[in-house]
Design an enzyme around this catalytic site. Structure first.
Site, PDB file in Angstrom:
ATOM      1  N   PHE A 112      -1.627   3.446   4.214  1.00 12.40           N
ATOM      2  CA  PHE A 112       0.065   2.804   5.083  1.00 12.40           C
ATOM      3  C   PHE A 112      -1.559   1.926   6.038  1.00 12.40           C
ATOM      4  O   PHE A 112      -1.050   0.443   6.554  1.00 12.40           O
ATOM      5  CB  PHE A 112       0.003   3.254   6.554  1.00 12.40           C
ATOM      6  CG  PHE A 112      -0.370   4.331   7.054  1.00 12.40           C
ATOM      7  CD1 PHE A 112      -0.388   4.058   8.687  1.00 12.40           C
ATOM      8  CD2 PHE A 112      -1.718   5.197   7.395  1.00 12.40           C
ATOM      9  CE1 PHE A 112      -1.243   4.083   9.643  1.00 12.40           C
ATOM     10  CE2 PHE A 112      -2.456   5.402   8.378  1.00 12.40           C
ATOM     11  CZ  PHE A 112      -2.553   5.331   9.762  1.00 12.40           C
ATOM     12  N   LYS A 113      -2.876   1.866   5.836  1.00 15.84           N
ATOM     13  CA  LYS A 113      -3.903   0.953   6.740  1.00 15.84           C
ATOM     14  C   LYS A 113      -4.061  -0.707   5.659  1.00 15.84           C
ATOM     15  O   LYS A 113      -3.878  -1.780   6.820  1.00 15.84           O
ATOM     16  CB  LYS A 113      -5.213   1.483   6.591  1.00 15.84           C
ATOM     17  CG  LYS A 113      -4.788   2.637   8.174  1.00 15.84           C
ATOM     18  CD  LYS A 113      -6.435   2.979   8.092  1.00 15.84           C
ATOM     19  CE  LYS A 113      -5.374   4.692   9.139  1.00 15.84           C
ATOM     20  NZ  LYS A 113      -6.928   5.813   9.350  1.00 15.84           N
ATOM     21  N   ASP A 114      -3.342  -0.295   4.916  1.00 15.46           N
ATOM     22  CA  ASP A 114      -2.718  -1.838   3.975  1.00 15.46           C
ATOM     23  C   ASP A 114      -2.035  -2.580   4.778  1.00 15.46           C
ATOM     24  O   ASP A 114      -2.090  -4.058   4.999  1.00 15.46           O
ATOM     25  CB  ASP A 114      -3.079  -1.942   3.051  1.00 15.46           C
ATOM     26  CG  ASP A 114      -3.605  -1.290   2.001  1.00 15.46           C
ATOM     27  OD1 ASP A 114      -4.746  -1.406   2.186  1.00 15.46           O
ATOM     28  OD2 ASP A 114      -3.580  -0.657   0.717  1.00 15.46           O
TER      29      ASP A 114
END
Length: 484
Positions: A112-114
């Site tokens: 999700f950090k993308d």
């Protein structure tokens, strides 16, 4: 839109100032001075938007067109999401027994950090190019932040990135996603310690304000306001995908289950709720349960050790973003927040004042999930749906299964899925299942790697300072405004 510190002792800054700062000068975190309130009419209009469309609306509100004109902002966000594998960028899987899983992992590093880091890197690049400046980004990672940060800035001419990873404490795939990037502006250090221990040299370096200024340092960890801002879109998208109707007044409530370590996604949810989004937040953690104890008992205190769990990216002792949540739920009271956080920094233990604890436990439900429950959840989800969950997503889904077994009427529910199971073959095997590994992840095994060791007994702070000084020296020839 202006930003102030949660501790109330720093001058206010605009979005650009908050983006480049990380921590505020008084040790607090930046928060918006005013939180926009969304009407039911606006929410109904937003319900028609795609995920990137929601990010654009939120960023317009919190950045302001005088800093980044709307058409430029739209272009930056489109570019940020251009390499995502799913055309929707974020996708909802509707599974059996009312299980809704919001897949936040369709970016380059399968986590999700993308989503937030790809946008943050575009914003940084925009401001740096305007000023012809260079920055050095320093990141400590428990697994996913490092690879997503590297992915978002690799090859950028205005940025170097230094990543400290905890050797042996993240999965082999997570490590390879960092150490196989051989671009000139990427510098990876493998630390013989856990993610809390590797934060110490980073904190020490950032505490030296003169050094930070001289070398144009910044952090991209989950304290950065820009990351929290983009993560607010997860909650809006989850709500609009899972609400049974938008025709009633008031609008129906949806429960959003947030698996977390450093509480960035939880802070984003609290902000979305404060803006008027009718969500009920559930925070799900692994055996490192400081957030769970805080919600249940008002006990914001460190455990003696970090426990290694299958949900390794959440093996975190200090959930930095709780400070933003304390500020929000105390009615933006910086005195209360400062007193709490200063005591916590001194003693590693603080009991929340009754009023704040009541507000927190009234806003957020919590659950702590064991490794056994993680593997059981992964196995059950596969058995019922032929759907592989990563161990972090399983922490959220475990809560859903607990609730459905009680067979009481409940709100529609959405579980956030922070990573793909492809990144965690060890956990998939532990659940008695067969990993499914995409070709691009298998290809990492045969790539060359580059990683500088930071061994026990080395002076990690000195090594980090030396690496930063070397980079500044190299930059002097390239940028007219590089540090002296």
């Amino acid at each position: 839109m202006w930003y102030i510190s949660t501790r109330g002792m720093a001058p206010r800054v605009d979005f650009e100032g908050a983006l480049f700062s990380g921590y505020a000068p008084d040790g607090g975190l930046f928060v918006p001075e005013e939180i926009p309130q969304l009407s039911t009419k606006t929410l109904r209009q937003w319900s028609m938007l795609s995920y990137p469309g929601l990010v654009k609306e939120l960023c317009t509100l919190f950045i302001g067109p005088e800093l980044i004109p709307r058409d430029v902002l739209n272009g930056l966000i489109d570019r940020a999401f251009s390499r995502f594998r799913h055309r929707e960028v974020v996708h909802l899987s509707r599974l059996k027994n009312g299980l809704n899983v919001l897949e936040l992992w369709h970016g380059a590093t399968y986590a999700f950090k993308d989503l937030s880091l790809s946008c943050t890197a575009q914003f940084l690049q925009y401001f740096l190019e305007k000023k012809e400046q260079h920055v050095t980004v320093v990141v400590g990672t428990s697994g996913d932040t490092g690879s997503a940060a590297i992915e978002s800035v690799q090859g950028a001419k205005n940025m170097d990135i230094i990543v400290l990873l905890p050797k042996g404490h993240c999965t082999k795939i997570q490590e390879l996603q960092m150490t196989t990037v051989l671009k000139e502006n990427v510098h990876v250090f493998g630390v013989e310690g856990n993610s809390d221990e590797l934060d110490e040299p980073i904190k020490a370096v950032f505490a030296d304000v003169t050094f930070v200024k001289k070398h144009s340092l910044m952090s991209l960890n989950s304290i950065n306001w820009s990351r929290v801002l983009v993560q607010m879109a997860h909650h809006f998208f989850a709500y609009f995908q899972c609400t049974p109707s938008l025709d009633t007044d008031p609008l129906p409530t949806v429960e959003v289950v947030v698996p977390t370590g450093a509480a960035g996604n939880l802070a984003a949810g609290c902000l979305a709720w404060k803006m008027g989004l009718p969500i009920r937040l559930v925070v799900a953690v692994n055996r490192n349960d400081i957030i769970h104890r805080t919600v249940q008992q008002g006990d914001f205190s460190l455990s003696e050790t970090v426990e290694q769990t299958l949900a390794s990216a959440m093996d975190i002792q200090v959930p930095y973003n709780m400070e933003r949540i304390f500020w929000l739920l105390s009615g933006s009271d910086s005195q209360v927040t400062r007193a709490l956080m200063e005591q916590f920094e001194r003693t590693q233990s603080v009991s929340l004042p009754k009023e704040l604890h009541d507000k927190l436990s009234g806003t957020v439900t919590s659950e702590s999930v064991s490794d056994e429950a993680i593997t059981q959840t992964m196995a059950r989800c596969w058995q019922e749906n032929q759907y592989l969950l990563c161990p972090h997503s399983a922490v959220a889904v475990s809560y859903h299964y607990q609730q459905t077994e009680r067979q009481q009427p409940s709100l529609p529910r959405c579980c956030l899925a922070p990573a793909s199971a492809a990144k965690f073959p060890e956990a998939v095997l532990a659940a008695g299942l067969t990993p499914e590994t995409p070709a691009e992840i298998l290809a990492l095994e045969s790539k060359d790697t580059r990683c500088t060791p930071m061994r026990k007994g080395d002076d990690w702070t000195l090594m980090l300072r030396n690496a930063i000084e070397d980079l500044s020296w190299k930059q002097r020839g390239h940028f007219p405004n590089a540090p002296e």
